[in-house]
Design a protein around this motif. Structure first.
Motif, PDB file in Angstrom:
ATOM      1  N   THR A 111       4.759  -8.075  26.533  1.00 23.50           N
ATOM      2  CA  THR A 111       6.194  -7.815  26.340  1.00 23.50           C
ATOM      3  C   THR A 111       7.080  -9.010  26.706  1.00 23.50           C
ATOM      4  O   THR A 111       8.265  -9.019  26.389  1.00 23.50           O
TER       5      THR A 111
ATOM      6  N   MET B 296       9.037 -11.472  23.164  1.00 24.11           N
ATOM      7  CA  MET B 296      10.013 -12.533  23.272  1.00 24.11           C
ATOM      8  C   MET B 296       9.726 -13.344  24.545  1.00 24.11           C
ATOM      9  O   MET B 296       8.892 -12.962  25.357  1.00 24.11           O
TER      10      MET B 296
ATOM     11  N   HIS C 292       4.125 -10.713  31.007  1.00 21.95           N
ATOM     12  CA  HIS C 292       4.182  -9.278  31.297  1.00 21.95           C
ATOM     13  C   HIS C 292       3.561  -8.493  30.148  1.00 21.95           C
ATOM     14  O   HIS C 292       3.809  -8.813  28.984  1.00 21.95           O
ATOM     15  N   GLY C 293       2.805  -7.476  30.481  1.00 21.82           N
ATOM     16  CA  GLY C 293       2.270  -6.574  29.483  1.00 21.82           C
ATOM     17  C   GLY C 293       2.516  -5.139  29.906  1.00 21.82           C
ATOM     18  O   GLY C 293       2.957  -4.880  31.026  1.00 21.82           O
ATOM     19  N   THR C 294       2.208  -4.219  29.026  1.00 20.52           N
ATOM     20  CA  THR C 294       2.452  -2.809  29.361  1.00 20.52           C
ATOM     21  C   THR C 294       1.521  -2.312  30.460  1.00 20.52           C
ATOM     22  O   THR C 294       1.805  -1.317  31.118  1.00 20.52           O
TER      23      THR C 294
ATOM     24  N   GLY D 109      -0.055  -4.614  32.814  1.00 14.46           N
ATOM     25  CA  GLY D 109      -0.284  -5.578  33.874  1.00 14.46           C
ATOM     26  C   GLY D 109       0.511  -6.837  33.658  1.00 14.46           C
ATOM     27  O   GLY D 109       1.401  -6.884  32.796  1.00 14.46           O
ATOM     28  N   ALA D 110       0.196  -7.846  34.444  1.00 14.44           N
ATOM     29  CA  ALA D 110       0.917  -9.103  34.340  1.00 14.44           C
ATOM     30  C   ALA D 110       0.041 -10.225  34.885  1.00 14.44           C
ATOM     31  O   ALA D 110      -0.887  -9.986  35.672  1.00 14.44           O
TER      32      ALA D 110
ATOM     33  N   ARG E 153       0.262 -14.444  36.288  1.00 17.02           N
ATOM     34  CA  ARG E 153       1.079 -15.583  36.696  1.00 17.02           C
ATOM     35  C   ARG E 153       0.184 -16.767  37.026  1.00 17.02           C
ATOM     36  O   ARG E 153      -0.835 -16.602  37.693  1.00 17.02           O
TER      37      ARG E 153
ATOM     38  N   TYR F 286      -1.831  -8.803  38.026  1.00 11.28           N
ATOM     39  CA  TYR F 286      -1.340  -7.476  38.429  1.00 11.28           C
ATOM     40  C   TYR F 286      -1.879  -6.472  37.441  1.00 11.28           C
ATOM     41  O   TYR F 286      -1.765  -6.663  36.234  1.00 11.28           O
TER      42      TYR F 286
ATOM     43  N   TYR G 255       0.280  -8.013  43.022  1.00 13.85           N
ATOM     44  CA  TYR G 255      -0.417  -9.129  42.384  1.00 13.85           C
ATOM     45  C   TYR G 255      -1.623  -9.509  43.227  1.00 13.85           C
ATOM     46  O   TYR G 255      -1.504  -9.684  44.443  1.00 13.85           O
TER      47      TYR G 255
ATOM     48  N   GLU H  95      12.613  -5.995  37.248  1.00 12.10           N
ATOM     49  CA  GLU H  95      11.914  -4.932  37.980  1.00 12.10           C
ATOM     50  C   GLU H  95      10.981  -4.232  36.990  1.00 12.10           C
ATOM     51  O   GLU H  95      10.976  -4.552  35.810  1.00 12.10           O
ATOM     52  N   ASP H  96      10.210  -3.289  37.466  1.00  9.46           N
ATOM     53  CA  ASP H  96       9.260  -2.663  36.537  1.00  9.46           C
ATOM     54  C   ASP H  96       9.342  -1.142  36.546  1.00  9.46           C
ATOM     55  O   ASP H  96       8.378  -0.476  36.164  1.00  9.46           O
TER      56      ASP H  96
ATOM     57  N   SER I 182       8.339   0.119  33.233  1.00 12.38           N
ATOM     58  CA  SER I 182       7.321  -0.658  32.512  1.00 12.38           C
ATOM     59  C   SER I 182       6.254   0.230  31.877  1.00 12.38           C
ATOM     60  O   SER I 182       5.633  -0.157  30.891  1.00 12.38           O
TER      61      SER I 182
ATOM     62  N   PRO J 284       5.117   2.790  29.456  1.00 15.91           N
ATOM     63  CA  PRO J 284       5.702   3.429  28.254  1.00 15.91           C
ATOM     64  C   PRO J 284       5.719   4.953  28.366  1.00 15.91           C
ATOM     65  O   PRO J 284       6.475   5.610  27.655  1.00 15.91           O
TER      66      PRO J 284
ATOM     67  N   VAL K  12      11.980  -2.402  23.938  1.00 16.73           N
ATOM     68  CA  VAL K  12      10.555  -2.513  23.623  1.00 16.73           C
ATOM     69  C   VAL K  12       9.963  -1.146  23.330  1.00 16.73           C
ATOM     70  O   VAL K  12       9.196  -0.971  22.399  1.00 16.73           O
TER      71      VAL K  12
ATOM     72  N   GLN L  65      15.116  -5.134  28.014  1.00 18.71           N
ATOM     73  CA  GLN L  65      15.211  -6.476  28.610  1.00 18.71           C
ATOM     74  C   GLN L  65      16.175  -7.349  27.812  1.00 18.71           C
ATOM     75  O   GLN L  65      16.511  -7.043  26.669  1.00 18.71           O
TER      76      GLN L  65
ATOM     77  N   ILE M 252      11.181  -3.639  32.541  1.00 17.01           N
ATOM     78  CA  ILE M 252       9.779  -3.415  32.156  1.00 17.01           C
ATOM     79  C   ILE M 252       8.916  -4.608  32.563  1.00 17.01           C
ATOM     80  O   ILE M 252       7.888  -4.881  31.945  1.00 17.01           O
ATOM     81  N   ALA M 253       9.349  -5.310  33.616  1.00 12.20           N
ATOM     82  CA  ALA M 253       8.647  -6.515  34.050  1.00 12.20           C
ATOM     83  C   ALA M 253       7.502  -6.116  34.968  1.00 12.20           C
ATOM     84  O   ALA M 253       7.567  -6.281  36.195  1.00 12.20           O
ATOM     85  N   THR M 254       6.443  -5.629  34.374  1.00 10.83           N
ATOM     86  CA  THR M 254       5.304  -5.103  35.128  1.00 10.83           C
ATOM     87  C   THR M 254       4.938  -6.026  36.299  1.00 10.83           C
ATOM     88  O   THR M 254       4.752  -7.223  36.110  1.00 10.83           O
ATOM     89  N   GLY M 255       4.867  -5.441  37.475  1.00 14.17           N
ATOM     90  CA  GLY M 255       4.473  -6.205  38.659  1.00 14.17           C
ATOM     91  C   GLY M 255       5.648  -6.721  39.474  1.00 14.17           C
ATOM     92  O   GLY M 255       5.486  -7.067  40.636  1.00 14.17           O
ATOM     93  N   ARG M 256       6.809  -6.746  38.842  1.00 13.30           N
ATOM     94  CA  ARG M 256       8.001  -7.226  39.552  1.00 13.30           C
ATOM     95  C   ARG M 256       8.705  -6.025  40.172  1.00 13.30           C
ATOM     96  O   ARG M 256       9.041  -5.069  39.472  1.00 13.30           O
TER      97      ARG M 256
END
Lengths: 364, 364, 364, 364
Positions: free
Chosen positions: C154, C238, C259-261, C263-264, C266, C278, C289, D162-163, D166, D168, D212, D226, D246-250
């Motif tokens: 995402t 994006m 970022h994904g639906t 996990g994430a 870095r 994550y 994380y 934030e998530d 995140s 769906p 998203v 986002q 939807i920032a998974t992990g944040r």
């Protein structure tokens, strides 16, 4: 909702912290017992009045006995120098009032033993104010250990290191005089309380105390700057402890690292909103320490904020402690750490002093 | 440009690392002496030939004496199990050849002492392969300490902790047999070498050795899983050391933390391209640990990369070591750590074993 | 085991890095094809001879065509300024030799297109030297993404920021002249290659280029100091990209966050031996994380070291690249990133320049 | 010491936070004006009464106008949904009472403009509750920037990620309906406020908004998940902004990174007690980001704790804000950020929405 009058004895660093906590705790935790800031005692009428105004108490006094005797005061918090802890606590219990006492308990082993005896004879709620162990992260660490999340414990490293006296040119003060105000007496207890809380009893130890800077501007130093120990816990694990007030660069080095057969835990109060957890499970390629940010899923966090990672701070751990003290009173049941738990810390301190003197291992 | 034939004895983990280092070092450092991978010895002709092909040596043999006697071999690297170190080193020195020997030196204190005697009698270059202390970060830490950057040292904490045997179900192997292969014998030496390199001699210590898992699939464990020590250095500072092969979650926990009256240093090999430096100068509001990324401004980094923060790795510290060995040969002057420096480590090991046995402080 | 003569064109920063890699790669990876450092070309006979000696080549020349024509040279590495890439590559392919070319391909879009045409017409192995994406950590990130470990993507943030020109008083040099040597031309390609490797094609973008310091001691600056972009990938996600040579404090800021639906991920090259992952699974209280230290479980790590967390460095990623180039030759199959993959990067660069000029979104 | 009756409108997440802050702020800061928790309004009499008891107010009401009209209420805090901000604020100013309003101001640009007009016409103290920028670390960052500590600013990156949505499968709620509750409307304002506070006005921008997940259990999503922007500040610097729910992990990714010609600053609210400062001075070998732990040397820290590194938390930034509001009332002078400052944020939001719609750069 019932309220309870708080009687605060001492208005310095910790007196303020406990006062703020009592002002805030009701709104944070929606407690059953609501604290009323009733009376504060300090060493002079002037300072007591100054604290009264600053913290919002109803009344002030220069005589701590007035606080204890006052019928509108329902609970006593002792935030004085250690040498007064015993006398005040004994009077409070004699007056049939619950007591929360700043750590460590008393200025000597004899003090601590007498305080336990008085507390237990009175049947009143009694608690020692070891606030660091009450952060959501450290509470969660305790929970993980209780649940066996990291298996059998094989190693513990604990530290309480700060640098407020690391500059040799920092002047001599009350802090540099008397064992009770040295590192073993004043700073190490937090670390020892953590070690006992996380690992259980210490069975034996070997320790060194050291005064690195014997002279400071304004006078001689008569207590220790740092202490190191090797210990064996009753659970079989070995470990190392260190406490220092001259740990240059360390601001709040309340830290521990625990290894187990199935995982490991790391914590450092300088980043108190993170707990690092390693689990020896899953594919090798994905293993590593997970940095867990505290949030509503962790003990006592949710009342402060619904969002994870938003963080609690030093004052919040005192608020959590205030809540626990109030709940203990509401239920009539002491909460950990009781005076007896506090005595365990004092016993380790005294074994460490003896070990350092004799340069031998000591059993507890 | 002169070349020198390298004779490698041992083709396992460290034999490969030294071979790669010798293949690369000339191009990295534009060394005066250029190594030629001349001959490699292993326990069988088949494995020796396999190593020869893999690493690119001219010749292979199952008899390490052939390597030493070969006129085209000008320098010997010993990468065998510890029990063979002494015999090979003595033969190499007798043949008048410089020797780099894997750590620790020999399998016993007697071995180490004999090796020092042989090295010094021969007048040949001799070096012990403590490679971790050669990272740019750790070399820079040594430089800062030499310059007095953090003032008088007041505290040292050193660690060498990994978790390759943390799973109690990991089978018994040669690693779990014999003091020389245990934690005190095999892993702790890196940490002790670091402690001596950074702090100078250890004056006294108290230690514990522990075998946590006495049985493993396939057999009994006859050496230690972890060791802890409290020490006093000759420079007056006290400190704690820990080494473990069961430190769950720790992969390359070669780490140290040093407090001084004017600053502090922290390092962890798991992030080997950073050194953390605290200086107790400047405005209070700006003080903190600075995370210094290694770069061309730090020792032995520039030949690997002109850009700072681009990083060196495990193999690079072996390449730096190879360069130092070659330079020592070119100049005819031993480089730190010589066999005598390696003997210092062995002496600490033996004091630690004695302390653990007798449960007393030991002087060195 | 067969050997292959390496012909190196260019002996500067990257010429050295590739030379060291070719010296070491055989011993590290036990490659089927063993490189022989056959001939090196530089701009003068003197510098070529100096490089020859330093890096260990057999022969040197001031004429790069000699390298290409030499029958003992079996593979060509182009490490010259960008403006020569095309001519050399075309000659090498015409001579029927595999080519690895430094990034980016050529000094213009036309160059890059011609190079792809020449490569594909020749049928020879061709590869662009994007080495950063070959660290074990970034290879593992690609693997996780391929496996869908973090679900639908995402968001992507990519950065390649350094500070080698952050001081306005740093003098004008060749680096401050010409689009090909500016940030978009020289530094951003690494980041764009990473973005394409991790995320797939970019569909549209809006970009800004900026020269912050127009004058430097010694002359005017005619290219960009930094670039920023917003992009849309073909996979629907994006994201934002940034590249800078004036990013004060950043030494090797090759970094990404995805970022994904589910996990994430870095990563930051300044700590290239860690990947942060994550996973949105398991109990909320344990999520966070995970800091994964690279080790033998990750791509191309094991040949450098059997111990996890021991670390690879900048030079090692070039060695991995050398291995891939040799394997591609041995198999006769190009390896990613081919010249065509390199052309994709150049196309993004040109769209970014056009977007910055017109201040509009551009489709690719 | 004078007291002032607090009228709280709204008792949810932020209503509680402001109530706790008003309960604690006097004791923490020894404020001149002492807040009295006078009356709280909520949407029903039941919930209002529940909040009253939980937070400790004297009275409760289901009619917010009663709060405003009550003579014992001296200051109004608006903690309602955004769509009510304008009406309540206008009524409060009409009643001649100072107002602190939750961010962002109103549900539309027209609302925000009307609120500024009402505030300025009334001459009353007015403030928007952007609490994150009030942490000691972020206040110190602002101070460093004001002092020019890092020279001319060349780059800004800001994020509020934030998530909480995140997954769906997280259901549709009021948060997933209406622009005011989307990311640009509700979450991004904190980041925009930070950007304006640290960097000054934004001159132009290009933005994208994205939903998203268009469907969630329970309904359609009608606002954005986002937003990303590229901006140019009036001070000449360019930069990137990102905000996401939807920032998974944040968890609390309120973060910024600022480059200047003489240094750089980094901050992440997930470790809110650290500010990272890089100064391009001193020997190259010692340069790096310094991790500064907040302490008594930093703005508004000392009243919470005399020890550095002990940490403040989320609730503490609200307490600091409460202090500033009370001080503003005591002095009769608005404090930053006033409603007019809040309007600046709303203007950026609206330009971003227009940019996203038209896919063009927008000037402000």
């Amino acid at each position: 909702m019932t309220d309870i009058g708080i009687g605060m004895i001492g208005g310095g660093y910790m007196g303020k912290a406990h006062s703020v906590a009592m002002a805030a705790v009701g709104a944070v935790f929606d407690t059953r017992l609501r604290p009323r800031l009733e009376m504060i005692a300090a060493t002079s009428a002037e300072s007591a009045e100054r604290y009264r105004k600053a913290f919002g108490y109803q009344r002030a006094t220069a005589d701590w006995r007035e606080v204890i005797d006052d019928p509108r005061v329902g609970a006593i918090i002792i935030a004085t120098p250690q040498k007064l802890h015993r006398e005040i606590a004994e009077a409070a219990f004699a007056a049939g009032k619950p007591v929360m006492c700043e750590k460590p308990m008393g200025a000597s082993l004899a003090d601590a033993e007498a305080m336990v005896a008085a507390a237990e004879a009175s049947g009143q709620v009694n608690m020692v104010a070891y606030n660091y162990i009450r952060t959501p992260a450290s509470q969660y660490a305790r929970q993980l250990l209780r649940e066996g999340a990291i298996g059998e414990i094989t190693w513990f490293r604990g530290e309480n290191a700060e640098d407020f006296l690391s500059d040799p040119e920092s002047p001599a003060t009350w802090r540099t005089e008397g064992m009770a105000n040295g590192t073993i007496g004043d700073l190490a207890p937090h670390m020892l309380n953590a070690a006992l809380a996380l690992m259980g009893p210490i069975k034996s130890l070997v320790a060194e105390l050291e005064t690195v800077h014997h002279e400071r501007p304004g006078g001689k130093v008569t207590n220790d700057d740092q202490v190191q120990m090797m210990v064996r816990f009753a659970n079989g694990a070995m470990g190392q402890l260190h406490s220092s007030r001259i740990a240059t660069g360390r601001k709040m080095g309340y830290a521990y690292e625990i290894h187990g057969t199935k995982g490991a835990i790391r914590f450092d109060q300088e980043d108190q909103n993170s707990l690092w957890l390693y689990r020896a499970t899953g594919p090798e390629a994905e293993r590593g320490y997970t940095k867990i940010l505290t949030g509503p899923a962790h003990p006592d966090y949710r009342p402060f904020c619904l969002g994870p990672g938003h963080g609690t701070g030093y004052q919040d751990q005192i608020i959590i402690e205030a809540k626990d003290f109030l709940e203990a009173i509401a239920e009539g049941t002491p909460r950990w750490p009781t005076f007896r738990d506090g005595l365990d810390v004092v016993r380790v301190i005294h074994a460490a002093i003896e070990s350092a003197r004799s340069r031998t291992w000591q059993d507890l």
